[in-house]
Each structure stands twice: as C-alpha cells, then as structure tokens.
Design an enzyme around this catalytic site. Structure first.
Site, PDB file in Angstrom:
ATOM      1  N   TYR A  84       0.837  -1.201   0.000  1.00  0.00           N
ATOM      2  CA  TYR A  84       0.000   0.000   0.000  1.00  0.00           C
ATOM      3  C   TYR A  84       0.872   1.251   0.000  1.00  0.00           C
ATOM      4  O   TYR A  84       0.573   2.223  -0.694  1.00  0.00           O
ATOM      5  CB  TYR A  84      -0.929   0.018   1.227  1.00  0.00           C
ATOM      6  CG  TYR A  84      -1.939   1.134   1.156  1.00  0.00           C
ATOM      7  CD1 TYR A  84      -3.173   0.944   0.554  1.00  0.00           C
ATOM      8  CD2 TYR A  84      -1.640   2.407   1.665  1.00  0.00           C
ATOM      9  CE1 TYR A  84      -4.086   1.976   0.443  1.00  0.00           C
ATOM     10  CE2 TYR A  84      -2.547   3.452   1.563  1.00  0.00           C
ATOM     11  CZ  TYR A  84      -3.771   3.228   0.960  1.00  0.00           C
ATOM     12  OH  TYR A  84      -4.675   4.254   0.841  1.00  0.00           O
ATOM     13  N   PHE A 136      -7.801  21.616 -24.609  1.00  0.00           N
ATOM     14  CA  PHE A 136      -8.057  20.187 -24.723  1.00  0.00           C
ATOM     15  C   PHE A 136      -9.270  19.882 -23.837  1.00  0.00           C
ATOM     16  O   PHE A 136      -9.445  20.495 -22.785  1.00  0.00           O
ATOM     17  CB  PHE A 136      -6.852  19.318 -24.335  1.00  0.00           C
ATOM     18  CG  PHE A 136      -7.185  17.867 -24.528  1.00  0.00           C
ATOM     19  CD1 PHE A 136      -7.311  17.348 -25.798  1.00  0.00           C
ATOM     20  CD2 PHE A 136      -7.462  17.034 -23.454  1.00  0.00           C
ATOM     21  CE1 PHE A 136      -7.717  16.035 -26.003  1.00  0.00           C
ATOM     22  CE2 PHE A 136      -7.853  15.719 -23.644  1.00  0.00           C
ATOM     23  CZ  PHE A 136      -7.978  15.219 -24.929  1.00  0.00           C
ATOM     24  N   THR A 137     -10.087  18.921 -24.281  1.00  0.00           N
ATOM     25  CA  THR A 137     -11.398  18.689 -23.655  1.00  0.00           C
ATOM     26  C   THR A 137     -11.332  18.536 -22.126  1.00  0.00           C
ATOM     27  O   THR A 137     -11.912  19.334 -21.391  1.00  0.00           O
ATOM     28  CB  THR A 137     -12.041  17.438 -24.267  1.00  0.00           C
ATOM     29  OG1 THR A 137     -11.110  16.360 -24.197  1.00  0.00           O
ATOM     30  CG2 THR A 137     -12.420  17.676 -25.725  1.00  0.00           C
ATOM     31  N   ASP A 227       1.412  20.243 -20.569  1.00  0.00           N
ATOM     32  CA  ASP A 227       0.750  18.964 -20.827  1.00  0.00           C
ATOM     33  C   ASP A 227       1.754  18.139 -21.639  1.00  0.00           C
ATOM     34  O   ASP A 227       1.907  18.329 -22.841  1.00  0.00           O
ATOM     35  CB  ASP A 227      -0.552  19.186 -21.610  1.00  0.00           C
ATOM     36  CG  ASP A 227      -1.309  17.889 -21.826  1.00  0.00           C
ATOM     37  OD1 ASP A 227      -0.699  16.811 -21.694  1.00  0.00           O
ATOM     38  OD2 ASP A 227      -2.513  17.943 -22.138  1.00  0.00           O
ATOM     39  N   LYS A 270      -0.299   7.603 -23.399  1.00  0.00           N
ATOM     40  CA  LYS A 270       0.143   7.956 -24.755  1.00  0.00           C
ATOM     41  C   LYS A 270       1.645   7.696 -24.872  1.00  0.00           C
ATOM     42  O   LYS A 270       2.073   6.549 -24.951  1.00  0.00           O
ATOM     43  CB  LYS A 270      -0.201   9.421 -25.060  1.00  0.00           C
ATOM     44  CG  LYS A 270      -1.668   9.651 -25.413  1.00  0.00           C
ATOM     45  CD  LYS A 270      -2.525   9.830 -24.219  1.00  0.00           C
ATOM     46  CE  LYS A 270      -3.899  10.377 -24.519  1.00  0.00           C
ATOM     47  NZ  LYS A 270      -4.733  10.460 -23.306  1.00  0.00           N
ATOM     48  N   ARG A 394     -13.463  15.366 -33.781  1.00  0.00           N
ATOM     49  CA  ARG A 394     -12.833  16.466 -33.061  1.00  0.00           C
ATOM     50  C   ARG A 394     -13.308  17.756 -33.726  1.00  0.00           C
ATOM     51  O   ARG A 394     -12.609  18.350 -34.547  1.00  0.00           O
ATOM     52  CB  ARG A 394     -11.296  16.352 -33.112  1.00  0.00           C
ATOM     53  CG  ARG A 394     -10.726  15.376 -32.087  1.00  0.00           C
ATOM     54  CD  ARG A 394     -11.042  15.821 -30.697  1.00  0.00           C
ATOM     55  NE  ARG A 394     -10.519  15.002 -29.625  1.00  0.00           N
ATOM     56  CZ  ARG A 394     -11.234  14.650 -28.553  1.00  0.00           C
ATOM     57  NH1 ARG A 394     -12.502  14.960 -28.449  1.00  0.00           N
ATOM     58  NH2 ARG A 394     -10.698  13.986 -27.569  1.00  0.00           N
ATOM     59  N   PHE A 461     -19.078  14.617 -26.162  1.00  0.00           N
ATOM     60  CA  PHE A 461     -18.665  13.761 -27.280  1.00  0.00           C
ATOM     61  C   PHE A 461     -18.562  12.295 -26.868  1.00  0.00           C
ATOM     62  O   PHE A 461     -18.715  11.407 -27.698  1.00  0.00           O
ATOM     63  CB  PHE A 461     -17.330  14.240 -27.877  1.00  0.00           C
ATOM     64  CG  PHE A 461     -16.208  14.286 -26.891  1.00  0.00           C
ATOM     65  CD1 PHE A 461     -16.035  15.369 -26.057  1.00  0.00           C
ATOM     66  CD2 PHE A 461     -15.322  13.227 -26.797  1.00  0.00           C
ATOM     67  CE1 PHE A 461     -14.999  15.406 -25.139  1.00  0.00           C
ATOM     68  CE2 PHE A 461     -14.273  13.248 -25.880  1.00  0.00           C
ATOM     69  CZ  PHE A 461     -14.124  14.345 -25.047  1.00  0.00           C
TER      70      PHE A 461
HETATM   71  C1  LIG Z   1      -3.453  16.285 -24.757  1.00  0.00           C
HETATM   72  C2  LIG Z   1      -4.142  15.483 -23.698  1.00  0.00           C
HETATM   73  N1  LIG Z   1      -4.134  15.909 -22.445  1.00  0.00           N
HETATM   74  C3  LIG Z   1      -4.746  15.220 -21.463  1.00  0.00           C
HETATM   75  C4  LIG Z   1      -5.425  14.049 -21.705  1.00  0.00           C
HETATM   76  C5  LIG Z   1      -6.172  13.354 -20.584  1.00  0.00           C
HETATM   77  O1  LIG Z   1      -5.570  12.170 -20.234  1.00  0.00           O
HETATM   78  P1  LIG Z   1      -6.365  10.840 -19.793  1.00  0.00           P
HETATM   79  O2  LIG Z   1      -7.183  10.387 -20.954  1.00  0.00           O
HETATM   80  O3  LIG Z   1      -5.285   9.895 -19.419  1.00  0.00           O
HETATM   81  O4  LIG Z   1      -7.223  11.199 -18.620  1.00  0.00           O
HETATM   82  C6  LIG Z   1      -5.438  13.553 -22.994  1.00  0.00           C
HETATM   83  C7  LIG Z   1      -6.119  12.280 -23.287  1.00  0.00           C
HETATM   84  O5  LIG Z   1      -6.919  12.097 -24.129  1.00  0.00           O
HETATM   85  C8  LIG Z   1      -4.791  14.290 -24.039  1.00  0.00           C
HETATM   86  O6  LIG Z   1      -4.800  13.876 -25.312  1.00  0.00           O
END
Ligand SMILES: Cc1ncc(COP(=O)(O)O)c(C=O)c1O
Length: 472
Positions: A84, A136-137, A227, A270, A394, A461
């Site tokens: 843990y 980014f979303t 990021d 990624k 997108r 989405f």
């Molecule tokens: C540029 C970017 N930032 C952040 C994220 C968020 O990461 P996660 O999907 O691991 O929560 C993503 C994932 O789609 C991404 O493409």
C-alpha cells in the site's frame, strides 16, 4: 523501374526503414459485413465511443491506452510491489521521470485527467484566467470546474488546416502579453502549455517559442505547466525542423524543453507506452506538498495515486523506451505514410501531418454539410460503415457548449481523427485505412449529416447520441 509497386522508401525518395520491433504475440481482429455494421452503429447512436470494441476492425479511436507494451514492460509487471505504501515501483517511476523529464517532485495519478484535476484545484482561484495553446477537452473541463476561464492564445495558423507553418502549436506571445496586461498578472493562474497540440492536429511547439514564453512569464512572475502527454513526439519535430537540433537526441531535446517549464501533467497512456496511468511533476516544494495531500483524497496514497505497483513499473520502463530515436521515427513515420497516401489522392487533411494521427478535414470533405449537422461525426460514422474502422470526432461535438450562453461552440477546425496506436498496426493496415477513406470520399456528395438526439452535460462527445437526417 516502373511507377508501380514502389516501396515506402522509394515513394519518399530514400531507403526504406521498418518498425524497430518484431511481433511475438498476436490478437485476432473481427471482420464484419455492412449489414452488421449498420446495426452496430445504430445501436451506438452514431457515436463511435459507444461502439463495442468487438465490432471494430481497425481501431483508430485513440492512441490513449492502446499501446502495445514491450516484452520488457510485460516482464516488469511481474515485478509489481503491491504494498500500500512505499512500493519500490513508485521509486523506480520517480527516478525515471526525474531523469528523463527533469522535474523534482512526482505525484502518480490514475490517468491524465486525475493530474489535471489536482493541478487545476491547487493552482486556480475562481475567476482567474488560464491562457493556453488551444484547449483540450478534459484539461479545459477541469480548469473550468476549478473556476478558471480558459483563453486560447495559440498562433492563428493553428486554426487553419491548410497552413504549412512548421510549429502550429506555438503560443502567440503578443496575444498572451496583451491578455496579461489587460487582466493583470495576478489574475493569470498559470500558462497551460501543450506539447504537440492534439486539437490542432498534433502540431508541435518550437524550442524558440517555449524559451521566449519563459522569458515573458518570468517578467510577470507567471508559472508554466506543460501537458507532456505527447511531448516526446513534439521533441521529434524540433529535431527535424528547428535549426540547431538535428544532432541532438530526442531525450536531450525533451529535457531541454521541460526545463523551461515549472512542471507537467501526463497521460502516460500515450507517449509512455502503457495502457493506464498518469503523473504530475512539479518543481516547487510548497505546491508539491499541497498536491501530495490532495492526491490522498482523490486518487490514492502519494506513492501509488490510483495505480497498481505493476502499472508504475510498466510506465517507468515505457518512459525509457519512448525516448529512443528509432521508436519515435518509426511511430511518426507510420502516421506520415498514411497521411501522404491521402494527400496524394487529394483527400483534405490537416497539414503538416501531425505526430499521433491523421486528421481529416471534415469541413472540406463534406462541404455541403453545415457544422450544426456535425460533419466530422458523420464522417466517423461513414468510415465505420464502410470498413469497420473506428475514428473520432474532433469538431463541434467535442467543443461542447459555451458555459455562459449555452450555445454550441463552433470551432474553426471540424476534424475526424484517425489516431494511430503505438506499435500496434502494420503498414498493410495503413493501406486498408487509406482505401476506406477514399471509398467514403468518393461517395461524399450523397452523404447527409446527423442530428443530436441525446446530449450529456459534461464532455458530451463521449456519450452523445445521434440519428441521420433524412434518408440517403
Ligand atoms: C493532450 C491530452 N491531455 C490530457 C489528456 C487526458 O488524459 P487521460 O485520458 O489519461 O485522462 C489527454 C487524453 O486524451 C490528451 O490527449
């Protein structure tokens, strides 16, 4: 030699190279017929996120968590220390991030958005601005949930799918300075900088730009958080395109870039070549203490952050593999091979071809479908119908609604993303994908748009449902 049957190298006027790995284990793919796909798509509400993966032939939904791990990483899973507290795999991960990215303090999280949540809550006071190089979303969602106001300060070329600017991810420093002077530096939470900007088509940021950004931010006392999700791919473009970097390794370029920032958040799913995981890394000890305390509430203890020990081990090994020049060249080379085929056939895509995906320009592809009939979503549906290939919207669906007015946000870019998982598909798959895109392009004039019949409140989405407008 005739013009026919040219190898990949010959098409590009050079010697061919191949993937720097061989296949040890295979996963069979499902082949389906058009009637089956029509039924599956209807059941999924014309949203590729709602398809069952068993019904998909080639899955280009995302490069997130879809990586093929190496034999070393699989072996690493067996070394998982599932204690843990204080797992040895955490210390291995910490060391890998410190060595490769150069940051001081590390907090593991279950995936990227866990890290975005912690950073946004710790750094944003409600009402503060968060300038960034395109939204980014999930990132913007967390910034807004923390009370922040995201402002796009990317260069204008990023919004033009036909601009050939080599670094379309660059921050427009004049736009940024004007914003800081207008609202006051104290009202800027931090700069939200992304390596290879996903929503712009996987476009990189130059080293010159981040260096000048650092100088500007130092003048105003503003921090920069990166990021780093696809920052390795960004380093490749710097090596290829920016004077002075051709002889530097991906690893050296990555570390230099990170040195101009105050910390980073990461979706390890990624670049880090794993199927799950994330992390947050910062250089300020006071912020680290705050994050380390928050992670316990939202993710798990600060030495596992929602991850199993074995997952942290796989990330640590993946970080080392991700920065190998051969790997990055083959990965981006495969994306370019697909993109180049489409360009040769005059199919509209975002240029230059980005790092992780080929982005079809649905606005030009379906010039007759208005944006409020979701051309990019339509294109994703049509591709699945044609061949069982799964892609992702997108465009206007991903952009969501303006929190103030409640109206759709209409982004300039209306794109369908063919995202290439790392180390998963072969060049023959790329040929099949290209031919399917061409088949859908050839019947474009008969294609009608979609209407949205169900809309969730957040990140619509993922779960929205659609129906075709009229009959084809
Ligand atoms: C540029 C970017 N930032 C952040 C994220 C968020 O990461 P996660 O999907 O691991 O929560 C993503 C994932 O789609 C991404 O493409």
């Amino acid at each position: 030699m005739t013009d026919h049957f040219r190898t990949m190298g010959q098409q590009f006027g050079r010697r061919s190279w191949a993937e720097p790995w061989k296949i040890k284990m295979v996963e069979p793919l499902t082949m389906t017929d058009p009637a089956y796909r029509q039924k599956a798509l209807q059941e999924a509400g014309y949203n590729t996120f709602l398809l069952r993966s068993d019904d998909v032939y080639i899955d280009l939904l995302t490069d997130s968590g879809t990586n093929a791990m190496s034999d070393r990483q699989w072996a690493g899973l067996m070394l998982g220390d599932e204690a843990y507290a204080g797992s040895r795999n955490f210390y291995h991960l910490e060391e890998a991030i410190q060595t490769t990215y150069g940051y001081k303090y590390i907090v593991p999280t279950h995936q990227g958005r866990g890290a975005e949540h912690l950073l946004s809550q710790a750094m944003i006071t409600p009402g503060q601005y968060v300038p960034g190089n395109m939204y980014f979303t999930t990132t913007r969602q967390h910034q807004e949930l923390a009370g922040g106001i995201f402002v796009d300060v990317i260069i204008d070329e990023a919004h033009d799918p036909q601009s050939l600017h080599p670094f379309k991810g660059d921050v427009d420093l004049d736009k940024l300075q004007a914003l800081i002077e207008r609202v006051g530096a104290a009202n800027v939470a931090y700069i939200s900088l992304a390596g290879t900007v996903n929503m712009a088509g996987g476009q990189p940021v130059s080293m010159a730009n981040v260096r000048r950004l650092r100088e500007l931010c130092d003048r105003f006392g503003i921090r920069i958080y990166l990021d780093a999700t696809r920052m390795v791919e960004n380093a490749f473009f710097i090596q290829e395109r920016e004077p002075g970097y051709a002889d530097k390794s991906i690893a050296q370029i990555l570390k230099e870039f990170c040195s101009y920032t105050d910390g980073a958040w990461m979706s390890a799913k990624k670049d880090n070549l794993v199927n799950i995981g994330g992390w947050l890394a910062v250089n300020h000890s006071d912020l680290f203490e705050q994050l380390r305390n928050m992670v316990v509430i939202f993710e798990g203890l600060h030495t596992y952050g929602g991850l199993a020990g074995r997952d942290m081990e796989a990330i640590a090994i993946g970080i080392g593999e991700a920065v190998q020049d051969d790997h990055v060249r083959a990965r981006i080379g495969q994306v370019r091979y697909l993109g180049q085929l489409l360009l040769d056939w005059e199919i509209p895509i975002v240029q230059p071809i980005g790092g992780h995906a080929v982005f079809l320009d649905a606005r030009r592809f379906y010039a007759h479908i208005p944006q409020d009939q979701f051309p990019a979503q339509t294109l994703a549906a049509e591709l699945f119908l044609d061949s069982g290939i799964r892609s992702m919207e997108r465009g206007v669906v991903s952009a969501g609604r303006d929190p103030k007015t409640g109206d759709h946000r209409y982004p300039k870019l209306e794109l369908t993303r063919l995202t290439i998982p790392r180390r998963v598909y072969t060049q023959a798959h790329m040929d099949v994908i290209a031919e399917s895109v061409k088949a859908v392009y050839d019947i474009r004039e008969q294609t009608r748009g979609l209407k949205m019949v169900f809309e969730p409140k957040f990140l619509r989405f993922f779960q929205a449902r659609f129906e075709p407008i009229g009959e084809k």
